[in-house]
Design an enzyme around this catalytic site. Structure first.
Site, PDB file in Angstrom:
ATOM      1  N   CYS A   8       5.808   2.758  -2.323  1.00  0.00           N
ATOM      2  CA  CYS A   8       4.862   1.751  -2.814  1.00  0.00           C
ATOM      3  C   CYS A   8       5.081   1.637  -4.318  1.00  0.00           C
ATOM      4  O   CYS A   8       6.139   1.996  -4.817  1.00  0.00           O
ATOM      5  CB  CYS A   8       3.422   2.076  -2.433  1.00  0.00           C
ATOM      6  SG  CYS A   8       2.707   3.520  -3.230  1.00  0.00           S
ATOM      7  N   ARG A  14      -0.896   4.326  -1.213  1.00  0.00           N
ATOM      8  CA  ARG A  14      -0.365   3.867   0.072  1.00  0.00           C
ATOM      9  C   ARG A  14       0.818   4.672   0.597  1.00  0.00           C
ATOM     10  O   ARG A  14       0.834   5.080   1.764  1.00  0.00           O
ATOM     11  CB  ARG A  14       0.000   2.384  -0.007  1.00  0.00           C
ATOM     12  CG  ARG A  14      -1.203   1.489  -0.176  1.00  0.00           C
ATOM     13  CD  ARG A  14      -0.817   0.038  -0.346  1.00  0.00           C
ATOM     14  NE  ARG A  14      -0.055  -0.113  -1.589  1.00  0.00           N
ATOM     15  CZ  ARG A  14       0.618  -1.205  -1.924  1.00  0.00           C
ATOM     16  NH1 ARG A  14       0.644  -2.238  -1.109  1.00  0.00           N
ATOM     17  NH2 ARG A  14       1.251  -1.267  -3.065  1.00  0.00           N
ATOM     18  N   ASP A 122      -3.183  -3.163  -1.177  1.00  0.00           N
ATOM     19  CA  ASP A 122      -3.312  -2.027  -2.076  1.00  0.00           C
ATOM     20  C   ASP A 122      -4.795  -1.677  -2.226  1.00  0.00           C
ATOM     21  O   ASP A 122      -5.554  -2.454  -2.797  1.00  0.00           O
ATOM     22  CB  ASP A 122      -2.717  -2.385  -3.440  1.00  0.00           C
ATOM     23  CG  ASP A 122      -2.656  -1.211  -4.392  1.00  0.00           C
ATOM     24  OD1 ASP A 122      -3.316  -0.180  -4.135  1.00  0.00           O
ATOM     25  OD2 ASP A 122      -1.954  -1.332  -5.408  1.00  0.00           O
TER      26      ASP A 122
END
Length: 150
Positions: A8, A14, A122
């Site tokens: 990410c 994440r 996100d």
């Protein structure tokens, strides 16, 4: 041994969430010893642990995790991994910018494994860690199925 790297932006929410979810799915499937899983960031906040929201979410869903230190994705990672999985399209673009090309077809968008090639939002921005977890679980479950049939 198969090696999966989730990527990410900062490697604090994440991609480590995907790393720990995938490790647990592999453990439950009896494949924990045959697949190595890690995570990195295209613009990593190097050395940082997972965010509090990620920690709380993993605890709520019973996903084991350990102390994490964010790491930067590098071109060398391309050579050592079998699957390089971007959590959103900007991550895939960042991976390709760093790695150069994808001659081995190793770079994937996480949700493409589900048949719905879209971004995982996100949670640092949305504050919806549960939705992020649900998407990551779906993507990792689909990736696990691919590994089991390969």
């Amino acid at each position: 041994m198969t090696k999966i790297l989730f990527v990410c932006k900062g490697n604090t929410c994440r991609s480590p969430m995907a790393e720990f979810v995938m490790r647990e799915l592999l453990r439950q499937a009896g494949l924990g010893d045959s697949v190595e899983v890690a995570s990195a960031g295209c613009q990593a906040a190097e050395g940082k642990d997972i965010t509090g929201g990620t920690r709380t979410t993993l605890e709520r869903y019973g996903i084991p995790f350990e102390t994490h230190r964010s790491a930067q994705f590098t071109a060398a990672d391309y050579d050592t991994c079998d699957y390089i999985v971007g959590i959103d399209q900007s991550n895939v673009d960042g991976i390709l910018q760093i790695a150069g090309e994808d001659p081995g077809g190793k770079v994937h968008l996480l949700m493409e494994f589900t048949g719905d090639a879209r971004d995982v939002n996100d949670p640092f921005a949305t504050k919806d860690y549960d939705k992020t977890y649900e998407d990551i679980l779906a993507g990792c479950t689909a990736l696990l199925k691919r590994l089991q049939t390969a």
